[in-house]
Scaffold this motif. Structure first.
Motif, short mmCIF file in Angstrom:
data_model
loop_
_atom_site.label_atom_id
_atom_site.label_comp_id
_atom_site.label_asym_id
_atom_site.label_seq_id
_atom_site.Cartn_x
_atom_site.Cartn_y
_atom_site.Cartn_z
N ARG A 21 27.30 -66.99 -31.88
CA ARG A 21 27.32 -66.07 -33.01
C ARG A 21 26.18 -66.34 -33.99
NH1 ARG A 21 32.68 -63.62 -34.12
NH2 ARG A 21 34.02 -64.00 -32.32
N SER A 22 25.12 -66.91 -33.49
CA SER A 22 23.98 -67.25 -34.35
C SER A 22 23.40 -66.01 -35.02
CB SER A 22 22.89 -67.92 -33.50
OG SER A 22 21.71 -68.05 -34.24
N ARG A 23 23.11 -66.15 -36.31
CA ARG A 23 22.46 -65.07 -37.05
C ARG A 23 20.93 -65.24 -37.06
NH1 ARG A 23 25.55 -61.84 -40.55
NH2 ARG A 23 27.69 -61.79 -39.77
N ARG A 24 20.45 -66.46 -36.82
CA ARG A 24 19.00 -66.67 -36.83
C ARG A 24 18.61 -67.67 -35.75
NH1 ARG A 24 15.54 -68.00 -41.90
NH2 ARG A 24 13.99 -67.52 -40.29
N GLN A 25 17.46 -67.39 -35.11
CA GLN A 25 16.88 -68.29 -34.11
C GLN A 25 15.39 -68.43 -34.43
OE1 GLN A 25 20.18 -69.39 -32.60
NE2 GLN A 25 18.42 -70.01 -31.37
N PRO A 26 15.04 -69.22 -35.44
CA PRO A 26 13.65 -69.29 -35.89
C PRO A 26 12.67 -69.74 -34.82
CG PRO A 26 15.11 -70.28 -37.50
CD PRO A 26 15.92 -70.05 -36.28
N GLU A 27 13.12 -70.57 -33.88
CA GLU A 27 12.23 -71.10 -32.84
C GLU A 27 12.53 -70.53 -31.47
OE1 GLU A 27 9.72 -72.87 -33.80
OE2 GLU A 27 10.46 -72.92 -35.86
N GLY A 28 13.28 -69.42 -31.41
CA GLY A 28 13.56 -68.79 -30.12
C GLY A 28 14.97 -69.05 -29.63
N VAL A 29 15.35 -68.35 -28.57
CA VAL A 29 16.74 -68.35 -28.13
C VAL A 29 17.16 -69.63 -27.42
CG1 VAL A 29 16.78 -65.83 -27.97
CG2 VAL A 29 16.14 -67.18 -25.95
N HIS A 30 16.22 -70.49 -27.09
CA HIS A 30 16.58 -71.76 -26.45
C HIS A 30 16.73 -72.89 -27.47
CE1 HIS A 30 16.05 -70.25 -22.37
NE2 HIS A 30 14.89 -69.73 -22.73
N SER A 31 16.47 -72.61 -28.72
CA SER A 31 16.40 -73.66 -29.75
C SER A 31 17.61 -73.60 -30.67
CB SER A 31 15.10 -73.51 -30.55
OG SER A 31 13.97 -73.62 -29.69
N LEU A 32 17.56 -74.42 -31.72
CA LEU A 32 18.66 -74.50 -32.66
C LEU A 32 18.85 -73.19 -33.41
CD1 LEU A 32 18.06 -78.04 -34.24
CD2 LEU A 32 19.85 -77.39 -32.61
N SER A 33 20.10 -72.92 -33.76
CA SER A 33 20.42 -71.80 -34.62
C SER A 33 20.21 -72.21 -36.08
CB SER A 33 21.88 -71.37 -34.42
OG SER A 33 22.12 -71.04 -33.07
N ARG A 34 20.14 -71.21 -36.95
CA ARG A 34 20.04 -71.47 -38.39
C ARG A 34 21.03 -70.56 -39.11
NH1 ARG A 34 14.20 -71.55 -40.97
NH2 ARG A 34 14.22 -73.47 -39.72
N THR A 35 21.77 -71.12 -40.03
CA THR A 35 22.73 -70.33 -40.78
C THR A 35 22.02 -69.26 -41.61
OG1 THR A 35 22.72 -71.94 -42.58
CG2 THR A 35 24.44 -72.18 -40.91
N PHE A 36 22.73 -68.19 -41.86
CA PHE A 36 22.21 -67.12 -42.71
C PHE A 36 23.36 -66.55 -43.51
CE2 PHE A 36 21.52 -62.52 -43.34
CZ PHE A 36 20.40 -62.59 -44.16
N ASP A 37 23.21 -66.50 -44.82
CA ASP A 37 24.24 -65.98 -45.69
C ASP A 37 24.00 -64.49 -45.90
OD1 ASP A 37 26.14 -65.40 -47.55
OD2 ASP A 37 25.32 -66.68 -49.14
N ALA A 38 24.73 -63.68 -45.13
CA ALA A 38 24.55 -62.23 -45.21
C ALA A 38 24.91 -61.68 -46.57
CB ALA A 38 25.38 -61.54 -44.13
N GLY A 39 25.74 -62.39 -47.32
CA GLY A 39 26.17 -61.90 -48.63
C GLY A 39 25.19 -62.16 -49.75
N SER A 40 24.08 -62.84 -49.44
CA SER A 40 23.12 -63.18 -50.50
C SER A 40 22.21 -62.01 -50.87
CB SER A 40 22.26 -64.37 -50.07
OG SER A 40 21.46 -64.03 -48.94
N HIS A 41 22.16 -60.97 -50.03
CA HIS A 41 21.29 -59.83 -50.32
C HIS A 41 21.89 -58.98 -51.43
CE1 HIS A 41 18.36 -56.67 -49.54
NE2 HIS A 41 19.35 -55.79 -49.52
N GLY A 42 21.08 -58.63 -52.40
CA GLY A 42 21.52 -57.76 -53.49
C GLY A 42 21.32 -56.30 -53.11
N TRP A 43 22.33 -55.68 -52.52
CA TRP A 43 22.20 -54.32 -52.04
C TRP A 43 21.95 -53.34 -53.18
CZ3 TRP A 43 21.53 -53.01 -47.09
CH2 TRP A 43 21.90 -53.95 -46.11
N ALA A 44 21.04 -52.40 -52.93
CA ALA A 44 20.70 -51.38 -53.92
C ALA A 44 21.11 -49.99 -53.45
CB ALA A 44 19.20 -51.40 -54.20
N ASP A 45 21.95 -49.91 -52.39
CA ASP A 45 22.28 -48.61 -51.81
C ASP A 45 23.64 -48.07 -52.26
OD1 ASP A 45 23.92 -50.34 -50.44
OD2 ASP A 45 23.47 -49.56 -48.45
N GLY A 46 24.07 -48.49 -53.44
CA GLY A 46 25.34 -48.01 -53.96
C GLY A 46 25.46 -46.49 -53.98
N PRO A 47 24.39 -45.76 -54.37
CA PRO A 47 24.49 -44.29 -54.39
C PRO A 47 24.56 -43.64 -53.01
CG PRO A 47 22.76 -45.08 -55.88
CD PRO A 47 23.17 -46.24 -55.02
N TRP A 48 24.23 -44.38 -51.96
CA TRP A 48 24.21 -43.80 -50.61
C TRP A 48 25.63 -43.51 -50.15
CZ3 TRP A 48 21.41 -41.42 -47.16
CH2 TRP A 48 21.75 -41.45 -45.80
#
Length: 608
Positions: A87-114
């Protein structure tokens, strides 16, 4: 919505066949212990499901980093080489390497009017991020959103962006479905792109692949019974949708679909090749996708659109769940593409053979499917079934005259614009954008791009690259194409050649075609009957001998001359709303009709 990370549970792992598991996080090992089911754990790193009732096999690393960005992997049964998170969200060094956590909630969404967008009445624009712009990134593609909004489309459909091995690929060799390919910019860039699309008034549809995994970097079988060995499809072992352990595998897929809709705010998913699903359970996975879309729409207040790519011609995909359908919003219709392609190009080899008539296009326009129980010479059997017009609106069928498959799976990846003139390209545009269905354009089609779109890969493994190239040649034998002209998918130039040349759009017939597409889309939007009426309000007349077709949608008539010779036909409307050729003329009255003169390879839209 996705819950925030709340402890070491964010590294929970399903590995039912492992004897021992350790988490490697930031260079330190954490022993993992089996946990009992009974609760759902979710985080910005992907939902972790442990619901009991057959879902044994979950592991937890107590004391592992509870927050912050972490590079991590899993060591199974004493292995010394860590595996990436399924369930990796990030693979900075490719799919054979370590995963990296990513906080999907950290983005400040600006699409409220959508408020979202329904499929009905919309126009879709399909693009591949790596070849859409010179840079090939999400951020560079965002720079073209203004152009797409001006063109008039409503949705941008992205080819798969999930993690694959190598630097460039169509995206269908993905092995980490939760990760966004780093070469495109990773998950943060994806969120920026969706925000920018919504700000431009465009919805986003993400192409997702749940029927197979790519050949390099697929470690899922190490963790559990994600695949069914010996029960393959075109691309290899089938995903385990109905065998032992399939409860968690299905949840893995549904959680991924929910991730795109919730964490990344996408407006819909295009489900790749659902005919390759092998699912004998009473509740089909496609029905669960339909239910998920309804649940997310109720939760967010925005439509969540599920579109299936299906070769089955089975309208059950579109029927409501209340009448034993799957409740999907739409499905691709290859029959429309084949009928248009044959009538503008004259090509009849392979699967095009059944569509070698104007009558085939007329049948598709009137009924939705050509193969609705009819005999398919390509398949050597009868195929499909009729659509119940009381249950399905024509907008549920997504149609095109070109797309990534129909171009890229040709021997040289040639577009219609590389062999046809303006008149025939204009006919294809009119047929697609005035059809009763939901039109989809493939990037560059709108200005007649002459750059090919070829099959390209970048497998680092020489043996895999060689096998891919050889397999590609064998694929074309049945279509009768010369294998000597098939480009090597591993050659970097094959990828480079496939990038759009945006300078073409401003010159000659390219600019003329672009203006036609803009006018057609604007007319479609301002003429409700073109997109709004049902099958019962569609009528088609045609002359096989003379090569003309007349489509009636309520008070609007669309006249198309597929012949190279000028034709005259009777129409029942008084004015020309749009014509593809300056030579189109509306003459005098003859009986109850007026005489329309169409030059060769031209079309006109008429209204009262």
């Amino acid at each position: 919505m996705t819950l925030p990370a709340h402890g070491s549970e964010r590294f929970d792992l399903w590995a039912p066949e492992a004897e021992s598991v350790a988490l490697l996080a930031d260079g330190r090992q954490y022993p993992m212990s089996r946990i009992a089911g009974g609760s759902r754990e979710a985080s910005g790193d992907g939902s972790r499901e442990a619901s009991g009732d057959g879902d044994a096999g979950w592991w937890r690393a107590v004391g592992a980093p509870a927050s912050g960005e972490v590079d991590y992997g899993y060591l199974l049964d004493g292995d010394t080489t860590p595996l990436p998170d399924p369930r990796s969200r990030r693979q900075p060094e490719g799919v054979h390497s370590l995963s990296r956590t990513f906080d999907a909630g950290s983005h400040g969404w600006a699409d409220g009017p959508w408020t979202g967008r329904e499929l009905k009445g919309a126009v879709i624009y399909e693009l591949h991020l790596g070849t859409f712009t010179p840079e090939g990134t999400l951020d560079s593609a965002a720079g073209k959103l203004g152009y797409l909004a001006e063109l008039g489309v409503d949705f941008v459909e992205l080819l798969p962006v999930n993690g694959f091995n190598g630097t460039h690929n169509w995206g269908y060799d993905g092995v980490l479905w939760y990760a966004v390919h780093e070469g495109y910019g990773g998950p943060a860039a994806y969120q920026r792109f969706v925000d920018a699309a919504h700000a431009a008034g465009l919805g986003v549809i993400q192409d997702v692949v749940y029927n197979h995994l790519g050949p390099s970097g697929n470690y899922l079988p190490r963790f559990g019974p994600y695949l069914k060995s010996g029960e393959g499809n075109t691309w290899g072992d089938s995903v385990n949708l109905d065998g032992p352990g399939s409860d968690v595998v299905r949840q893995y897929i549904l959680d991924n679909a929910a991730m795109w809709l919730r964490d990344y705010h996408v407006d819909g998913l295009r489900l790749d090749a659902v005919h390759a699903f092998k699912d004998e359970r009473a509740v089909h996975l496609l029905e669960e996708f339909g239910a998920l879309a309804d649940a997310v729409a109720a939760e967010t207040g925005r439509p969540a659109t599920m579109i299936a790519e299906s070769d089955l011609n089975n309208p059950r995909l579109l029927y409501p769940r209340g009448v034993n359908g799957y409740g999907l919003a739409g499905q691709w219709s290859d029959d429309f593409h084949h009928a248009v392609h044959v009538n503008v190009s004259g090509e009849t080899n392979g699967y095009y053979g059944d569509f070698d008539s104007l009558g085939a296009l007329a049948k598709v326009l009137a009924n939705g499917f050509f193969h609705d129980g009819s005999y398919s010479t390509f398949r050597g059997r009868h195929h499909g079934r009729p659509i119940d017009a009381s249950l399905v609106h024509p907008a549920a069928l997504v149609v095109c005259s070109q797309n990534h498959d129909q171009i890229g799976n040709r021997a040289t990846g040639d577009r219609l614009s590389q062999s046809l003139g303006y008149g025939q390209l204009a006919l294809a545009a009119v047929a697609t954008l005035t059809s009763p269905f939901t039109p989809m354009l493939f990037m560059g089609e709108e200005y007649g791009a002459t750059t090919p779109w070829q099959f390209f890969t970048s497998h680092p493994e020489p043996d895999l690259g060689k096998a891919t190239a050889e397999g590609r040649i064998k694929e074309f034998e049945r279509m009768g194409w010369d294998p000597a002209v098939v480009p090597d998918p591993q050659d970097p130039e094959t990828f480079t050649r496939s990038k759009l040349d945006w300078s073409e759009a401003a010159a000659g017939d390219h600019a003329r075609l672009l203006e036609l597409y803009r006018a057609l889309i604007a007319l479609r939007r301002s003429t409700p009957e073109l997109a709004g009426l049902g099958f019962e309000d569609t009528a088609v007349d045609f002359s096989e001998a003379e090569g003309w077709l007349l489509l009636r949608r309520g008070p609007t008539e669309v006249a198309m001359n597929f012949s190279a010779e000028p034709r005259r036909l009777g129409v029942g409307v008084a004015s020309i709303a749009l014509a593809t050729d300056d030579g189109v003329r509306l003459g005098g009255v003859l009986g109850d009709t007026r005489q329309l003169e169409l030059p060769g390879h031209s079309a006109a839209i008429l209204s009262k």
